[in-house]
Design an enzyme around this catalytic site. Structure first.
Site, PDB file in Angstrom:
ATOM      1  N   ALA A   1     -21.865-140.654  54.206  1.00  0.00           N
ATOM      2  CA  ALA A   1     -21.456-139.694  53.173  1.00  0.00           C
ATOM      3  C   ALA A   1     -21.533-140.318  51.788  1.00  0.00           C
ATOM      4  O   ALA A   1     -20.709-140.033  50.924  1.00  0.00           O
ATOM      5  CB  ALA A   1     -20.042-139.197  53.455  1.00  0.00           C
ATOM      6  N   GLY A  25     -24.352-140.254  49.757  1.00  0.00           N
ATOM      7  CA  GLY A  25     -25.389-139.681  48.894  1.00  0.00           C
ATOM      8  C   GLY A  25     -24.840-138.989  47.662  1.00  0.00           C
ATOM      9  O   GLY A  25     -23.699-138.513  47.651  1.00  0.00           O
ATOM     10  N   ARG A  72     -28.712-132.205  44.184  1.00  0.00           N
ATOM     11  CA  ARG A  72     -29.226-130.826  44.218  1.00  0.00           C
ATOM     12  C   ARG A  72     -28.111-129.785  44.314  1.00  0.00           C
ATOM     13  O   ARG A  72     -28.347-128.599  44.096  1.00  0.00           O
ATOM     14  CB  ARG A  72     -30.206-130.674  45.385  1.00  0.00           C
ATOM     15  CG  ARG A  72     -31.592-131.239  45.074  1.00  0.00           C
ATOM     16  CD  ARG A  72     -32.538-131.032  46.234  1.00  0.00           C
ATOM     17  NE  ARG A  72     -32.349-132.041  47.267  1.00  0.00           N
ATOM     18  CZ  ARG A  72     -32.977-132.035  48.447  1.00  0.00           C
ATOM     19  NH1 ARG A  72     -33.809-131.042  48.740  1.00  0.00           N
ATOM     20  NH2 ARG A  72     -32.767-132.986  49.324  1.00  0.00           N
ATOM     21  N   LYS A 107     -20.660-133.659  47.469  1.00  0.00           N
ATOM     22  CA  LYS A 107     -21.355-132.677  48.300  1.00  0.00           C
ATOM     23  C   LYS A 107     -20.589-132.373  49.587  1.00  0.00           C
ATOM     24  O   LYS A 107     -20.432-131.206  49.980  1.00  0.00           O
ATOM     25  CB  LYS A 107     -22.758-133.172  48.643  1.00  0.00           C
ATOM     26  CG  LYS A 107     -23.520-132.228  49.564  1.00  0.00           C
ATOM     27  CD  LYS A 107     -24.951-132.668  49.783  1.00  0.00           C
ATOM     28  CE  LYS A 107     -25.063-133.825  50.720  1.00  0.00           C
ATOM     29  NZ  LYS A 107     -26.459-134.065  51.151  1.00  0.00           N
ATOM     30  N   THR A 163     -30.623-145.184  54.917  1.00  0.00           N
ATOM     31  CA  THR A 163     -29.631-144.988  55.969  1.00  0.00           C
ATOM     32  C   THR A 163     -29.328-146.276  56.727  1.00  0.00           C
ATOM     33  O   THR A 163     -28.187-146.512  57.133  1.00  0.00           O
ATOM     34  CB  THR A 163     -30.100-143.911  56.952  1.00  0.00           C
ATOM     35  OG1 THR A 163     -31.430-144.244  57.418  1.00  0.00           O
ATOM     36  CG2 THR A 163     -30.142-142.545  56.284  1.00  0.00           C
ATOM     37  N   ARG A 200       2.859-111.577  48.670  1.00  0.00           N
ATOM     38  CA  ARG A 200       2.742-112.961  48.218  1.00  0.00           C
ATOM     39  C   ARG A 200       3.520-113.891  49.157  1.00  0.00           C
ATOM     40  O   ARG A 200       4.186-113.439  50.082  1.00  0.00           O
ATOM     41  CB  ARG A 200       3.231-113.059  46.772  1.00  0.00           C
ATOM     42  CG  ARG A 200       2.311-112.334  45.784  1.00  0.00           C
ATOM     43  CD  ARG A 200       2.947-112.160  44.426  1.00  0.00           C
ATOM     44  NE  ARG A 200       3.345-113.440  43.836  1.00  0.00           N
ATOM     45  CZ  ARG A 200       4.111-113.556  42.758  1.00  0.00           C
ATOM     46  NH1 ARG A 200       4.560-112.455  42.146  1.00  0.00           N
ATOM     47  NH2 ARG A 200       4.434-114.735  42.284  1.00  0.00           N
ATOM     48  N   LYS A 210       7.341-110.550  47.048  1.00  0.00           N
ATOM     49  CA  LYS A 210       7.283-112.007  46.931  1.00  0.00           C
ATOM     50  C   LYS A 210       8.613-112.612  47.356  1.00  0.00           C
ATOM     51  O   LYS A 210       9.674-112.163  46.917  1.00  0.00           O
ATOM     52  CB  LYS A 210       6.957-112.383  45.483  1.00  0.00           C
ATOM     53  CG  LYS A 210       6.658-113.870  45.267  1.00  0.00           C
ATOM     54  CD  LYS A 210       7.830-114.705  44.799  1.00  0.00           C
ATOM     55  CE  LYS A 210       8.454-114.250  43.531  1.00  0.00           C
ATOM     56  NZ  LYS A 210       9.531-115.213  43.084  1.00  0.00           N
ATOM     57  N   ARG A 240      22.009 -94.383  33.340  1.00  0.00           N
ATOM     58  CA  ARG A 240      20.973 -93.888  32.452  1.00  0.00           C
ATOM     59  C   ARG A 240      21.554 -93.750  31.047  1.00  0.00           C
ATOM     60  O   ARG A 240      22.760 -93.525  30.873  1.00  0.00           O
ATOM     61  CB  ARG A 240      20.485 -92.515  32.906  1.00  0.00           C
ATOM     62  CG  ARG A 240      20.009 -92.413  34.333  1.00  0.00           C
ATOM     63  CD  ARG A 240      19.850 -90.956  34.735  1.00  0.00           C
ATOM     64  NE  ARG A 240      19.413 -90.801  36.114  1.00  0.00           N
ATOM     65  CZ  ARG A 240      19.587 -89.694  36.820  1.00  0.00           C
ATOM     66  NH1 ARG A 240      20.209 -88.656  36.264  1.00  0.00           N
ATOM     67  NH2 ARG A 240      19.158 -89.615  38.065  1.00  0.00           N
TER      68      ARG A 240
END
Length: 453
Positions: free
Chosen positions: A11, A13, A17, A24, A80, A334, A352, A441
């Site tokens: 691993a 490399g 690309r 990667k 390799t 959530r 939540k 109210r």
């Protein structure tokens, strides 16, 4: 120790690309970094020891997987063979067999690796290569066999003759060797090739020159050898894994209406007679019980979905839903929610850190955060549990049988007692006693002819 198996994972490399600041092998496929799939395979193959060769962006890899592997560094990318040499010290006193795997082949299965191990050990080989047939072998090393069908060499694409390039059997990059022989012969390979690199397959050539037994096993499904070099290949690998996972679940009795638009992480568990509609994502350690129905346009992450529960066009995260629940559409559950049997949470409801009791319901346009709602509670449209005072979160308790009228604000911390009734349009700042009505109210004032004036 003689028949024990360890592994070296390559691993190091750059993965240029991928055009990414992330290593990667840490790019994900269905929720898991591709390197994690390799470690899972090795766990299932009872690998005694795992050594990962890292280089570019090594800190990211080590930080992520420090508990799953030992690590060595390849500072220069010299091939390799050179990469495997970096692990020699880790195998100084090891007399078993060493698997060599690539960290960017997430479709590889434990079944294939276990077959390779068995083929190698039972055949008495000092080294064995895993091969595959590719209709388009471009880019792969070609496996050259002699008249007796035994492997006589592996030739890299850049070093192959035109005749050799027509060979369709290729090197998968996966090998198993007797440990002491591997590290002894690695020092005998040379880098006199087009790339100036030390190729691991050249060990096979040295073995043959020394009359050592070299085996080869052709994998049944060449899809497993796909290595990920760019985002297009990442997509292709995910589609292949998605197809395999969905097919497996359908064979176990799960109805998937449109497998092409359904994504299920390999860590999920699903019972029979579950129905999954298009554009549904099931992620993490999710468990879905018998008769549940998910989707369309639904995401469930690290959650439990009970029997006969329906989740439509909604999102569920890190929560537990019991049986017979109706969720959605457009509901957002959530983390840290527990929803009991026969609850209904409808259009544009957000929940939540809440516990909701049996047969309670909030049909639409409601926020329920940091609260406990007991059984048989009705939550009217537009209700809000106002849980945050700008510094701290506070809890709301609504006891069984309560009725919360539409457009109510419950200012936490607050308790609504059993059978308590909050009139529509109220902003409640004090506890509501059991069996009581609260009306909070502003006084309604009418000024006639005000508009004309």
């Amino acid at each position: 120790m003689k028949n024990s198996v360890a592994a070296i994972v390559l691993a190091a490399g750059k993965g240029s690309r991928m055009k990414s600041k992330k290593s990667k092998v840490l790019h994900t496929i269905l929720g898991k970094p591709m390197l994690e799939y390799i470690y899972d395979v090795l766990d299932q193959s009872n690998a005694e020891k795992i050594v990962t060769v890292v280089g570019h962006q090594k800190e990211q890899i080590i930080d992520k997987f420090q508990n799953r592997s030992q690590f060595v560094t390849q500072d220069e990318q010299l091939g390799t063979g050179h990469a495997v040499m970096q692990g020699e010290e880790k195998f100084k006193n090891y007399s078993g067999h060493v698997l060599i795997l690539c960290g960017d082949t997430p479709l590889l299965t434990s079944g294939t690796i276990n077959s390779l191990i068995k083929h190698h050990i039972e055949g008495g080989y000092q080294g064995t290569i895993l091969t595959a047939l590719q209709q388009d072998p471009t880019g792969y090393g070609r496996v050259i066999r002699g008249a007796d069908k035994n492997v006589i060499s592996v030739v890299e694409q850049k070093d192959a003759t035109e005749e050799q390039k027509n060979i369709k059997e290729v090197n998968t990059g996966i090998f198993i060797f007797q440990s002491k022989i591997l590290f002894e012969l690695l020092h005998k390979i040379q880098n006199n090739n087009a790339q100036g690199e030390y190729y691991l397959p050249d060990v096979l050539k040295v073995m043959l020159e020394n009359s050592l037994e070299v085996g080869a096993m052709q994998m049944k499904d060449s899809t497993e050898m796909i290595g990920i070099n760019d985002r297009v290949m990442l997509h292709d690998a995910q589609k292949a894994m998605q197809k395999a996972i969905n097919l497996a679940w359908m064979k176990k009795g799960v109805t998937i209406i449109d497998p092409d638009s359904t994504y299920i992480d390999p860590t999920c568990q699903i019972s029979q007679d579950v129905t999954i509609h298009p554009m549904t994502f099931i992620k993490g350690n999710t468990v879905i019980e018998e008769g549940a129905e998910l989707g369309p346009n639904t995401t469930v992450v690290d959650s439990e979905i009970g029997e006969n529960t329906s989740v439509v066009q909604s999102s569920v995260q890190s929560s537990k839903l019991k049986s017979g629940i109706q969720i959605g559409p457009y509901t957002h559950i959530r983390p840290n929610c527990e929803v009991a049997d026969s609850v209904k949470l409808g259009n544009f409801v957000e929940v939540k850190n809440a516990k909701i009791g049996t047969q309670s319901k909030a049909a639409h346009l409601t926020y329920l955060g940091d609260c406990t709602i007991e059984e048989n509670v009705n939550i009217g449209c537009g209700t809000i549990t106002a849980n945050y005072d700008g510094k701290q979160k506070h809890h709301t308790l609504i006891k069984k049988g309560a009725f919360i009228g539409s457009n109510s604000n419950l200012i936490a911390p607050i308790t609504v007692g059993e059978q308590g009734f909050v009139a529509a349009g109220s902003t409640v700042t004090k506890d509501v006693p059991s069996d009581s009505l609260v009306i909070a109210r502003g006084k309604e004032v009418v000024r006639k002819n005000w508009i004309k004036k």
